[in-house]
Design a protein around this motif. Structure first.
Motif, PDB file in Angstrom:
ATOM      1  N   ILE A 176       0.831  -1.200   0.000  1.00 22.75           N
ATOM      2  CA  ILE A 176       0.000   0.000   0.000  1.00 22.75           C
ATOM      3  C   ILE A 176       0.866   1.251   0.000  1.00 22.75           C
ATOM      4  O   ILE A 176       0.630   2.199  -0.759  1.00 22.75           O
ATOM      5  CB  ILE A 176      -0.957  -0.028   1.204  1.00 22.75           C
ATOM      6  N   PHE A 177       1.907   1.267   0.843  1.00 18.45           N
ATOM      7  CA  PHE A 177       2.823   2.408   0.871  1.00 18.45           C
ATOM      8  C   PHE A 177       3.487   2.607  -0.491  1.00 18.45           C
ATOM      9  O   PHE A 177       3.650   3.726  -0.956  1.00 18.45           O
ATOM     10  CB  PHE A 177       3.896   2.200   1.940  1.00 18.45           C
ATOM     11  N   GLU A 178       3.895   1.501  -1.119  1.00 16.95           N
ATOM     12  CA  GLU A 178       4.550   1.609  -2.425  1.00 16.95           C
ATOM     13  C   GLU A 178       3.586   2.148  -3.478  1.00 16.95           C
ATOM     14  O   GLU A 178       3.965   2.991  -4.305  1.00 16.95           O
ATOM     15  CB  GLU A 178       5.097   0.243  -2.846  1.00 16.95           C
ATOM     16  N   GLU A 179       2.359   1.677  -3.445  1.00 17.12           N
ATOM     17  CA  GLU A 179       1.360   2.138  -4.414  1.00 17.12           C
ATOM     18  C   GLU A 179       1.049   3.621  -4.237  1.00 17.12           C
ATOM     19  O   GLU A 179       0.921   4.365  -5.212  1.00 17.12           O
ATOM     20  CB  GLU A 179       0.089   1.302  -4.272  1.00 17.12           C
ATOM     21  N   VAL A 180       0.947   4.060  -3.011  1.00 16.45           N
ATOM     22  CA  VAL A 180       0.595   5.452  -2.733  1.00 16.45           C
ATOM     23  C   VAL A 180       1.762   6.393  -2.989  1.00 16.45           C
ATOM     24  O   VAL A 180       1.596   7.470  -3.578  1.00 16.45           O
ATOM     25  CB  VAL A 180       0.098   5.589  -1.275  1.00 16.45           C
ATOM     26  N   SER A 181       2.963   5.997  -2.558  1.00 20.63           N
ATOM     27  CA  SER A 181       4.111   6.899  -2.619  1.00 20.63           C
ATOM     28  C   SER A 181       4.901   6.811  -3.926  1.00 20.63           C
ATOM     29  O   SER A 181       5.634   7.733  -4.278  1.00 20.63           O
ATOM     30  CB  SER A 181       5.067   6.614  -1.457  1.00 20.63           C
ATOM     31  N   GLY A 182       4.770   5.685  -4.636  1.00 17.77           N
ATOM     32  CA  GLY A 182       5.568   5.481  -5.836  1.00 17.77           C
ATOM     33  C   GLY A 182       6.989   5.041  -5.538  1.00 17.77           C
ATOM     34  O   GLY A 182       7.809   4.898  -6.454  1.00 17.77           O
ATOM     35  N   LEU A 183       7.315   4.800  -4.280  1.00 19.58           N
ATOM     36  CA  LEU A 183       8.647   4.354  -3.882  1.00 19.58           C
ATOM     37  C   LEU A 183       8.707   2.828  -3.835  1.00 19.58           C
ATOM     38  O   LEU A 183       7.706   2.174  -3.548  1.00 19.58           O
ATOM     39  CB  LEU A 183       9.004   4.903  -2.497  1.00 19.58           C
ATOM     40  N   LYS A 184       9.876   2.279  -4.126  1.00 26.68           N
ATOM     41  CA  LYS A 184      10.091   0.844  -3.949  1.00 26.68           C
ATOM     42  C   LYS A 184      10.719   0.655  -2.579  1.00 26.68           C
ATOM     43  O   LYS A 184      11.871   1.058  -2.345  1.00 26.68           O
ATOM     44  CB  LYS A 184      11.011   0.289  -5.035  1.00 26.68           C
ATOM     45  N   ILE A 185       9.983   0.041  -1.661  1.00 25.59           N
ATOM     46  CA  ILE A 185      10.402   0.004  -0.263  1.00 25.59           C
ATOM     47  C   ILE A 185      11.054  -1.322   0.112  1.00 25.59           C
ATOM     48  O   ILE A 185      11.968  -1.367   0.927  1.00 25.59           O
ATOM     49  CB  ILE A 185       9.199   0.310   0.655  1.00 25.59           C
ATOM     50  N   VAL A 186      10.584  -2.420  -0.471  1.00 28.55           N
ATOM     51  CA  VAL A 186      11.233  -3.724  -0.289  1.00 28.55           C
ATOM     52  C   VAL A 186      11.475  -4.302  -1.675  1.00 28.55           C
ATOM     53  O   VAL A 186      10.519  -4.554  -2.405  1.00 28.55           O
ATOM     54  CB  VAL A 186      10.372  -4.687   0.548  1.00 28.55           C
ATOM     55  N   ASP A 187      12.741  -4.497  -2.040  1.00 28.65           N
ATOM     56  CA  ASP A 187      13.053  -4.958  -3.389  1.00 28.65           C
ATOM     57  C   ASP A 187      13.762  -6.300  -3.364  1.00 28.65           C
ATOM     58  O   ASP A 187      13.849  -6.961  -2.328  1.00 28.65           O
ATOM     59  CB  ASP A 187      13.863  -3.901  -4.149  1.00 28.65           C
ATOM     60  N   GLU A 188      14.285  -6.706  -4.542  1.00 25.96           N
ATOM     61  CA  GLU A 188      14.864  -8.035  -4.714  1.00 25.96           C
ATOM     62  C   GLU A 188      16.130  -8.256  -3.904  1.00 25.96           C
ATOM     63  O   GLU A 188      16.633  -9.381  -3.832  1.00 25.96           O
ATOM     64  CB  GLU A 188      15.143  -8.301  -6.202  1.00 25.96           C
ATOM     65  N   ARG A 189      16.652  -7.228  -3.281  1.00 22.76           N
ATOM     66  CA  ARG A 189      17.815  -7.416  -2.406  1.00 22.76           C
ATOM     67  C   ARG A 189      17.453  -8.182  -1.140  1.00 22.76           C
ATOM     68  O   ARG A 189      18.344  -8.613  -0.395  1.00 22.76           O
ATOM     69  CB  ARG A 189      18.408  -6.061  -2.031  1.00 22.76           C
ATOM     70  N   TYR A 190      16.162  -8.360  -0.894  1.00 26.56           N
ATOM     71  CA  TYR A 190      15.694  -9.023   0.323  1.00 26.56           C
ATOM     72  C   TYR A 190      14.757 -10.184  -0.043  1.00 26.56           C
ATOM     73  O   TYR A 190      13.573 -10.180   0.309  1.00 26.56           O
ATOM     74  CB  TYR A 190      14.986  -8.007   1.227  1.00 26.56           C
ATOM     75  N   PRO A 191      15.282 -11.190  -0.737  1.00 27.85           N
ATOM     76  CA  PRO A 191      14.415 -12.290  -1.209  1.00 27.85           C
ATOM     77  C   PRO A 191      13.766 -13.082  -0.090  1.00 27.85           C
ATOM     78  O   PRO A 191      12.620 -13.545  -0.238  1.00 27.85           O
ATOM     79  CB  PRO A 191      15.368 -13.160  -2.033  1.00 27.85           C
TER      80      PRO A 191
END
Length: 231
Positions: A176-191
């Motif tokens: 939800i935070f990513e959708e609202v803010s447009g930021l990528k907060i948890v990415d593939e660096r944390y599989p």
């Protein structure tokens, strides 16, 4: 695949009430714990802009939700409530018997409260240099979480526990935070964390209790715009 055992509610004759809001991740922790234990309870959603006299009576110190009221006795603060539930109803334990493992789960619950939550809030509410610093702190904290999840499906291994319930907000609010803010907060660096989020969110007792996605987007969009007014 993890599956919840059917538990017959054994609190017949007991009064269990939960004061919360429809969207609070802190209240959801308690909902999950009660459902995992098979405890019948009455859910009361509070309007935090117009708090009820009962909420103020039961939690006069913080005046916040959630509050669990068991046979007239109020218990406040979600992590305290989780341990109270586990101490009171012994079926489907949320904390392991081994003292070291119990301490480890308590540690990660505290880490979430003191490290992750303040940082994600800073990411959501700041801009510029403050946002950059918050993102850097967030990524550093996630490295510790990723390391803890090595060789595990859940924080307790194969069994859902207190640490999973406390971290549970990640499985819903990050998207939800990513959708609202447009930021990528948890990415593939944390599989491992991404896998944990998927596993946790698909557990039946969890999946059936998520608040409506559209309502959550509306709520957090308005909140985001409050802290990021159009220039």
């Amino acid at each position: 695949m993890w599956s919840q055992k059917c538990v017959i509610a054994n609190n017949i004759g007991e009064e269990v009430k939960l004061y919360k809001t429809w969207s609070t991740p802190f209240g959801l922790r308690v909902v999950w714990a009660l459902k995992l234990k098979g405890i019948d309870y009455e859910s009361i959603d509070e309007d935090l802009s117009n708090k009820s006299d009962l909420l103020l009576h039961y939690n006069p110190v913080y005046k916040k939700v959630p509050v669990l009221v068991h046979n007239g006795n109020p218990i406040s603060e979600s992590t305290v409530i989780l341990e109270y539930i586990d101490d009171t109803w012994k079926q489907n334990p949320l904390l392991p018997e081994d003292p070291v493992e119990r301490a480890r789960q308590r540690f990660w619950a505290k880490f979430n409260e003191e490290k992750l939550l303040p940082t994600i809030w800073a990411i959501f509410t700041t801009e510029g240099k403050d946002l950059e610093e918050a993102m850097a702190a967030w990524m550093e904290n996630l490295k510790f979480v990723e390391e803890e999840l090595k060789g595990k499906k859940l924080f307790g291994g194969e069994k859902l526990g207190v640490a999973d319930l406390v971290f549970g907000w990640l499985a819903n609010l990050i998207g939800i935070f990513e959708e609202v803010s447009g930021l990528k907060i948890v990415d593939e660096r944390y599989p491992l964390l991404l896998t944990w989020m998927q596993v946790f969110s698909e557990l039946p007792v969890i999946k059936e209790t998520w608040p409506p996605h559209d309502k959550m987007i509306t709520k957090y969009q308005a909140l985001y715009e409050k802290y990021h007014p159009a220039k």
